[in-house]
Design an enzyme around this catalytic site. Structure first.
Site: not given
Ligand code: MN
Length: 730
Positions: A61, A86-87, A90-91
């Site tokens: 992704h 970018h993630d 967050e993850d």
């Molecule tokens: Mn994303």
């Protein structure tokens, strides 16, 4: 966690990464291979062992997002790194500080912006959605690249939406349609916008999508054969002239075809512009690119006849999102209209990649980047307004994403770009808010027009002002631009309190003269009487209208209805009563058995007189009725004195004749003037116009002359109404 597939998966990821690097190295950006490679390996490790719902390893992704950021949007190394990372925050367990330590401030800021808005624009509750969105816009206005990377993220999520459960599909497609696609358009990312819209449509209307797609597929060969015939002579000419160019067919997207069918109410077969073409050429030098566009136009129209009304010159005046091109629609082979878009390489990059391309070409060309800066300025201004709540902000922001714009000229000949649908009042605010605040009308192409007049491209507009003029509530109905709306609202909020206070003072003073002392609040009797007399829905509204001078209560007028009201509290309406002789004064009898004369149609409040007819029925006339005068002269003995007495609900007919200068919305203004009143309703309305003059006849149901008077005043106040009279006719 050990995953059997890992070697294989790492290989796939590496392959995607090599593709990314190839595209990056082929771009005109610097060659910061090292940091991008570092970001890739960091993300690969951070997401290791995690899979998306589709079953794919997660790293695919961010790789895909980075690919879009690099190839489709044309951004450089910092953005590519941020896309890869970018993630991560967050993850995974890594923090922004980790990113900052490893990749520096610039990249960390981008990742931070993307993390803040990772929850999506739309939360569980409406207010939460709007608040998230506001956060997104603040982040965007600080660094537009955050929005561009977010677009890439959204595009990949839409491309892989089928893996999501149905309810999530609707939610994601919904917010994409509502805000991301228009935003992509505004940022000049036309290819991404088209793909987003098309994907939304596919999930929102799967059946319609399927139908159109299969028809397109079925006609494919036939269409390509036609395109070949069409393109061949153009290519020959371009080759002969020594142009370096590419020429390709353009097929309208499924979504665009469907939209056209909806908007123009046509069938699939009637959509005439499914096939088009695009020519992208290398100009001999930057200075000659516009000239080249027109030269190519010239070559094409020597072969095919152009449609007289479908040439679009976005070269002389680019669109607000920066789009530049020359469009011409010509009559192709087999009697088919075909649109050709002519663009230089730079124009094409700007059209496809939007904002980023502007930065790239900035040094070589006087580009229209400033227009996007202008828009960001508008957005920042919206953000500054402390009054607008989050929902309001979302709506206002949507307005700045307007789809199309028109060009309007000032009296001095300066051109202004404004959203299509803008009114004269909007334009006043575009020029200067001072003009807007005192605007009373406009001269459009030297013709006098009202504030609500909708402007068209090419109009020359002179704004007329008057010092005493100020924004009124109705103005909010005439303006479409957020800036004007904000100003008017701010003014109204501030002035309303002032007027209410003034009105309160005036009304108390008048009541005082009647010996009615209002202590803190108005008594409910007095309040009710005031509201029903002035036909106003609440006390605040009444006080504001008095403060503004629209209603001028005098003690005389007040005493009239306040006293009557005090005696007969529960009955509101009127019937004639009759006094057989002067001795009966004060003891009016309500006559049930009466008719109202057809000749003059009296209504309560009119001075009236009654006649007993041959069958003993009482006929009521207005005192000044000519027919009544005749009867009075001929048969004096049958006269009965009559007056009106309150009784239960009754309606009466009255006819008004209105004349004035014809203009758009006149009928609407008349209708709303009447329907805003409580005591009157339209029974019939006819309107005739000729030579710019209209004449309307309105038959009203009214309860009392007070109601009629109020309606007459309302209509008389409508701009361009010149004459109003009550007529006696059926
Ligand atoms: Mn994303």
């Amino acid at each position: 966690m050990v995953d059997n597939g890992i070697p294989n998966e790492t290989e796939r990821a590496d392959q995607a990464f090599r593709q990314l690097m190839d595209d990056y190295l082929a771009s005109s950006h610097g060659k910061k291979v090292e940091i991008i490679t570092k970001a890739y390996h960091f993300a690969l490790n951070a997401h290791r062992g995690i899979r998306r719902l589709s079953g794919e390893p997660y790293i695919m992704h961010p790789l895909a997002v980075a690919q879009i950021v690099c190839k489709d949007i044309g951004l450089g190394s910092s953005s590519i790194c941020a896309a890869l990372l970018h993630d991560v925050v967050e993850d995974t367990d890594y923090t922004i500080e980790d990113i900052q330590g490893l990749f520096g401030d610039k990249i960390a800021q981008l990742v931070d912006g993307l993390t803040k808005i990772s929850g999506g624009v739309f939360g569980e509750h409406a207010s939460e959605q709007a608040e998230n969105f506001r956060k997104f816009i603040i982040t965007m206005s600080e660094d537009v690249r955050v929005a561009l990377i977010k677009m890439a993220d959204r595009l990949h999520n839409m491309r892989t939406l089928s893996a999501q459960p149905k309810n999530k599909q609707y939610k994601i497609a919904g917010e994409t349609e509502y805000i991301y696609a228009p935003l992509a358009h505004r940022l000049g990312l036309s290819a991404i916008k088209t793909e987003l819209e098309n994907l939304c449509f596919k999930y929102n209307h799967p059946q319609e999508y399927q139908e159109i797609e299969s028809r397109l597929e079925a006609e494919r060969d036939e269409r390509m054969r036609l395109y070949g015939r069409f393109a061949q002579p153009i290519r020959a000419m371009l080759d002969q002239q020594g142009y370096t160019y590419t020429m390709k067919e353009r097929i309208k997207s499924v979504y665009s075809i469907w939209m056209k069918m909806q908007n123009k109410h046509v069938t699939y077969n009637e959509v005439y512009d499914i096939l088009g073409a695009r020519i992208v050429f290398e100009p001999k030098s930057p200075a000659e690119e516009k000239l080249d566009c027109w030269q190519i136009y010239n070559l094409i129209t020597q072969i095919y006849r152009p449609h007289p009304e479908r040439t679009r010159d976005w070269i002389s005046t680019p669109k607000a999102n920066g789009y530049e091109a020359l469009h011409v629609t010509v009559m192709g082979p087999e009697g088919k209209w075909i649109e050709v878009q002519i663009r230089s390489r730079r124009m094409d990059d700007v059209a496809e990649k939007g904002l980023a391309a502007h930065w790239l070409y900035k040094k070589d060309y006087d580009s229209s980047e400033s227009k996007i800066d202008e828009w960001l300025g508008t957005v920042k201004e919206l953000l500054k307004n402390p009054d607008s709540d989050a929902m309001q902000f979302l709506d206002d922001f949507k307005l700045t994403l307007f789809d199309s714009e028109i060009f309007v000229f000032t009296p001095a000949g300066d051109m202004k770009t404004i959203p299509s649908g803008s009114t004269a009042l909007d334009f006043a605010f575009v020029i200067h808010s001072k003009l807007g605040m005192h605007c009373i009308g406009a001269k459009v192409n030297n013709q006098l027009r009202e504030l609500s007049y909708v402007l068209e491209s090419g109009d020359q507009v002179e704004i007329l002002t008057a010092q005493h003029a100020h924004p009124e509530k109705e103005w909010l109905d005439y303006v479409t631009t957020p800036k004007a709306k904000e100003r008017i609202k701010a003014y109204l909020n501030q002035s309303v309190g002032h007027y209410r206070q003034e009105g309160d003072k005036l009304l108390r003073a008048e009541l005082e003269k009647l010996g009615i002392h209002v202590k803190q609040n108005y008594s409910s009797d007095v309040e009710q009487s005031l509201l029903s007399h002035y036909h106003v829905r609440d006390l605040d509204n009444l006080l504001i209208q008095i403060g503004e001078g629209h209603i001028k209560p005098t003690s005389d007028e007040l005493s009239g209805f306040l006293k009557i009201k005090n005696k007969v509290l529960s009955v509101r309406y009127w019937l004639p009563s009759f006094l057989q002789s002067s001795k009966d004064q004060g003891k009016g009898l309500v006559a049930e058995d009466h008719i109202l004369a057809d000749c003059c149609k009296p209504i309560p409040g009119d001075d009236i007189i009654g006649f007993i007819d041959e069958v003993g029925q009482i006929v009521i006339h207005k005192r000044d009725c000519r027919e009544a005068a005749r009867i009075k002269a001929e048969q004096g003995l049958r006269i009965v004195d009559a007056d009106w007495t309150y009784t239960s609900d009754h309606h009466f007919n009255a006819t008004l004749e209105v004349r004035g200068i014809d203009r758009p919305r006149m009928l609407l203004d008349i209708v709303s003037a009447v329907s805003d009143r409580k005591g009157a309703d339209i029974k019939t309305l006819t309107i005739d116009t000729h030579d710019g003059i209209f004449q309307a006849k309105i038959v009203l149901y009214v309860r009392h002359t007070d109601d009629l008077k109020a309606v007459r005043k309302e209509i008389a106040d409508i701009p361009d109404v010149k004459h109003i009279t009550r007529i006696n006719e059926a």
